[in-house]
Design an enzyme around this catalytic site. Structure first.
Site, PDB file in Angstrom:
ATOM      1  N   GLY A  14       0.840  -1.205   0.000  1.00  0.00           N
ATOM      2  CA  GLY A  14       0.000   0.000   0.000  1.00  0.00           C
ATOM      3  C   GLY A  14       0.871   1.249   0.000  1.00  0.00           C
ATOM      4  O   GLY A  14       1.905   1.279   0.662  1.00  0.00           O
ATOM      5  N   ARG A  79       0.851  -5.414  -4.977  1.00  0.00           N
ATOM      6  CA  ARG A  79       1.045  -6.400  -3.894  1.00  0.00           C
ATOM      7  C   ARG A  79       1.510  -7.732  -4.487  1.00  0.00           C
ATOM      8  O   ARG A  79       1.199  -8.794  -3.963  1.00  0.00           O
ATOM      9  CB  ARG A  79      -0.243  -6.561  -3.096  1.00  0.00           C
ATOM     10  CG  ARG A  79      -0.628  -5.306  -2.303  1.00  0.00           C
ATOM     11  CD  ARG A  79      -1.706  -5.582  -1.294  1.00  0.00           C
ATOM     12  NE  ARG A  79      -2.216  -4.366  -0.682  1.00  0.00           N
ATOM     13  CZ  ARG A  79      -1.695  -3.801   0.398  1.00  0.00           C
ATOM     14  NH1 ARG A  79      -0.638  -4.329   0.967  1.00  0.00           N
ATOM     15  NH2 ARG A  79      -2.227  -2.695   0.905  1.00  0.00           N
ATOM     16  N   ASP A 110       6.155  -5.012   5.707  1.00  0.00           N
ATOM     17  CA  ASP A 110       6.707  -6.337   6.027  1.00  0.00           C
ATOM     18  C   ASP A 110       6.653  -7.301   4.841  1.00  0.00           C
ATOM     19  O   ASP A 110       7.560  -8.126   4.693  1.00  0.00           O
ATOM     20  CB  ASP A 110       6.028  -6.936   7.267  1.00  0.00           C
ATOM     21  CG  ASP A 110       4.513  -6.900   7.188  1.00  0.00           C
ATOM     22  OD1 ASP A 110       3.984  -6.332   6.212  1.00  0.00           O
ATOM     23  OD2 ASP A 110       3.871  -7.463   8.091  1.00  0.00           O
ATOM     24  N   THR A 133       5.161   2.162   5.986  1.00  0.00           N
ATOM     25  CA  THR A 133       3.776   1.770   6.200  1.00  0.00           C
ATOM     26  C   THR A 133       3.078   2.831   7.037  1.00  0.00           C
ATOM     27  O   THR A 133       3.633   3.305   8.035  1.00  0.00           O
ATOM     28  CB  THR A 133       3.607   0.404   6.901  1.00  0.00           C
ATOM     29  OG1 THR A 133       2.265   0.288   7.382  1.00  0.00           O
ATOM     30  CG2 THR A 133       4.544   0.214   8.084  1.00  0.00           C
ATOM     31  N   ASP A 135       0.753   2.116   8.768  1.00  0.00           N
ATOM     32  CA  ASP A 135       0.301   1.378   9.955  1.00  0.00           C
ATOM     33  C   ASP A 135       1.297   1.418  11.112  1.00  0.00           C
ATOM     34  O   ASP A 135       0.935   1.068  12.239  1.00  0.00           O
ATOM     35  CB  ASP A 135       0.014  -0.086   9.593  1.00  0.00           C
ATOM     36  CG  ASP A 135      -1.132  -0.226   8.626  1.00  0.00           C
ATOM     37  OD1 ASP A 135      -1.990   0.675   8.602  1.00  0.00           O
ATOM     38  OD2 ASP A 135      -1.167  -1.223   7.896  1.00  0.00           O
ATOM     39  N   ASP A 137       3.667  -0.508  11.961  1.00  0.00           N
ATOM     40  CA  ASP A 137       3.712  -1.774  12.697  1.00  0.00           C
ATOM     41  C   ASP A 137       4.996  -2.573  12.503  1.00  0.00           C
ATOM     42  O   ASP A 137       5.016  -3.776  12.759  1.00  0.00           O
ATOM     43  CB  ASP A 137       2.482  -2.635  12.347  1.00  0.00           C
ATOM     44  CG  ASP A 137       2.384  -2.921  10.858  1.00  0.00           C
ATOM     45  OD1 ASP A 137       3.230  -2.419  10.097  1.00  0.00           O
ATOM     46  OD2 ASP A 137       1.448  -3.643  10.456  1.00  0.00           O
ATOM     47  N   ARG A 179      -4.764  -3.322  10.540  1.00  0.00           N
ATOM     48  CA  ARG A 179      -5.231  -4.716  10.596  1.00  0.00           C
ATOM     49  C   ARG A 179      -4.966  -5.356  11.947  1.00  0.00           C
ATOM     50  O   ARG A 179      -5.880  -5.774  12.639  1.00  0.00           O
ATOM     51  CB  ARG A 179      -4.476  -5.557   9.561  1.00  0.00           C
ATOM     52  CG  ARG A 179      -4.850  -5.285   8.166  1.00  0.00           C
ATOM     53  CD  ARG A 179      -3.822  -5.914   7.236  1.00  0.00           C
ATOM     54  NE  ARG A 179      -4.177  -5.610   5.868  1.00  0.00           N
ATOM     55  CZ  ARG A 179      -5.043  -6.316   5.173  1.00  0.00           C
ATOM     56  NH1 ARG A 179      -5.601  -7.375   5.687  1.00  0.00           N
ATOM     57  NH2 ARG A 179      -5.339  -5.968   3.936  1.00  0.00           N
TER      58      ARG A 179
HETATM   59  O1  F6P Z   1      -0.831  -0.340   4.112  1.00  0.00           O
HETATM   60  C1  F6P Z   1      -1.555  -1.103   5.012  1.00  0.00           C
HETATM   61  C2  F6P Z   1      -2.975  -0.753   4.931  1.00  0.00           C
HETATM   62  O2  F6P Z   1      -3.053   0.600   5.074  1.00  0.00           O
HETATM   63  C3  F6P Z   1      -3.872  -1.471   5.944  1.00  0.00           C
HETATM   64  O3  F6P Z   1      -4.090  -0.771   7.110  1.00  0.00           O
HETATM   65  C4  F6P Z   1      -5.123  -1.688   5.133  1.00  0.00           C
HETATM   66  O4  F6P Z   1      -5.846  -2.785   5.611  1.00  0.00           O
HETATM   67  C5  F6P Z   1      -4.602  -1.913   3.775  1.00  0.00           C
HETATM   68  O5  F6P Z   1      -3.476  -1.110   3.659  1.00  0.00           O
HETATM   69  C6  F6P Z   1      -5.577  -1.644   2.668  1.00  0.00           C
HETATM   70  O6  F6P Z   1      -4.898  -1.473   1.479  1.00  0.00           O
HETATM   71  P1  F6P Z   1      -5.479  -1.780   0.040  1.00  0.00           P
HETATM   72  O7  F6P Z   1      -6.925  -1.469   0.061  1.00  0.00           O
HETATM   73  O8  F6P Z   1      -4.714  -0.880  -0.855  1.00  0.00           O
HETATM   74  O9  F6P Z   1      -5.202  -3.223  -0.239  1.00  0.00           O
END
Ligand code: F6P
Length: 349
Positions: A14, A79, A110, A133, A135, A137, A179
């Site tokens: 992301g 991804r 990660d 990130t 997040d 994390d 998450r």
């Molecule tokens: O980058 C991590 C994150 O922001 C998470 O918190 C979220 O669940 C996810 O990306 C959603 O990303 P996408 O909708 O782009 O797959």
């Protein structure tokens, strides 16, 4: 160590505000000060696994001079997981050779860094990782760029929602990204003085939450704000948007805000709405903090290339940018500790 002439760079997972800051800093230091050729690989690992005519782009100082303020990533992202199907990792390594890339800077979370580590372990790929990130994390670094921007956006949203929640005497549930780790929700909950902040690390107590809003109503405050992470589990499992998993095995979360809003309304009788912040949290221009952090990461990543610190990742420790092993970097998810959660819980009410 194989001599480095051409440095490749990719962004995976992301997107996060600050990615362009890293790209700018790596490019500028490598090209201007170290005399390397620099190329960007488009669309993360996909650019190496399934290359298209535009998968590789030359990067010079002039190409990156004004991208610091821009959100997103000029390289695009995906991804794609080269370790999902047998033989794909070999293809990635071969493609790097065909592009003439001697060293790679992999900027990601990660998943992306996990691939970088395996390529280094399995094939001796000369790779440096850079943590990204929203997040926040990743355990090996104090913080990641993108986090500050995401918290700022979520805080601003909750501040705005407060005025309309008050006017209409409603509870508003704000669903925030995260998450397994509730960092963004925790940060925004504390900064916006949300009435309740719920994170995946702590099981929600619905009776206590309902009582809290009933008590608020009794004292004339028939409104309120709940910040909740998308990864909070109410009954027995995550609430998801679809059953499909991405190449790293993640489900698409979403829906806890709506479910929680219904539950609160049923239990309290107070009209309750929900708002999903979603990708707004990743969009737009990075904060000054994230611009500075991403610049420092990028400069240190370039230095790590020059030093041949292969298999390492740049990280913030205190006020220093250091390098740590990619193994350490991808070891465990950094979650919100109990004592920090207390900083939010103290102000519930
Ligand atoms: O980058 C991590 C994150 O922001 C998470 O918190 C979220 O669940 C996810 O990306 C959603 O990303 P996408 O909708 O782009 O797959």
């Amino acid at each position: 160590m194989a001599e480095v002439r051409r440095v490749g760079m990719l962004t995976g997972g992301g997107d996060a505000p600050g990615l362009n800051g890293v790209i700018r800093a790596v490019t500028t230091r490598c090209a201007q000060d170290y005399g390397y050729e620099v190329v960007g690989i488009k669309r993360g690992w996909k650019g190496l696994l399934s290359p298209e005519p535009d998968s590789v782009m030359d990067l010079g100082v002039e190409d990156v001079r004004y991208i610091l303020q821009e959100g997103g990533t000029i390289l695009g992202s995906s991804r794609t997981n080269p370790y999902k199907n047998e033989g794909d990792a070999e293809k990635v390594v071969k493609q790097m050779e065909e592009f003439g890339i001697d060293a790679l800077v992999a900027i990601g979370g990660d998943d992306t860094l996990g691939v970088a580590k395996r390529l280094h372990d399995d094939f001796g790929t000369q790779v440096i990782g850079c943590p990204k990130t929203i997040d926040n994390d990743l355990s090996a670094t104090d913080t990641t760029f993108g986090y500050d921007t995401a918290v700022t956006i979520a805080t601003d949203a909750i501040d705005k929602l407060r005025t309309t929640a008050k006017s209409h005497e409603r509870v508003v549930v704000v669903e925030v990204m995260g998450r397994h780790a509730g960092w963004i929700t925790w940060g925004a909950g504390v900064a916006s003085a949300a009435n309740v902040t719920l994170i995946p690390e702590v099981e929600p107590d619905m009776d206590a939450i309902a009582d809290l809003f009933k008590q608020r109503a009794e004292r004339g405050e028939k409104w309120g704000l709940i910040a909740v992470s998308e990864g909070v589990v109410l009954s027995d499992d995550y609430i998801t948007q679809s059953a499909e998993r991405d190449e790293f095995g993640h489900v698409q979360l979403g829906g806890i805000g709506e479910t929680l809003a219904k539950e609160v309304e049923e239990r309290t009788g107070i009209e309750t709405r929900h708002v999903v912040l979603g990708h707004l949290q990743r969009g737009g221009t990075p904060t000054a903090y994230d611009r500075i952090l991403s610049t420092r990461y990028g400069l240190r990543a370039a230095e790590a290339v020059k030093n041949g610190e292969w298999g390492s990742m740049v990280a913030l420790r205190g006020s220093e940018i250091v390098t740590v092993s990619l193994a350490e970097a991808t070891d465990e998810t950094k979650t919100v500790p109990e004592d920090l959660y207390e900083a939010a819980r103290t102000f519930f009410g």
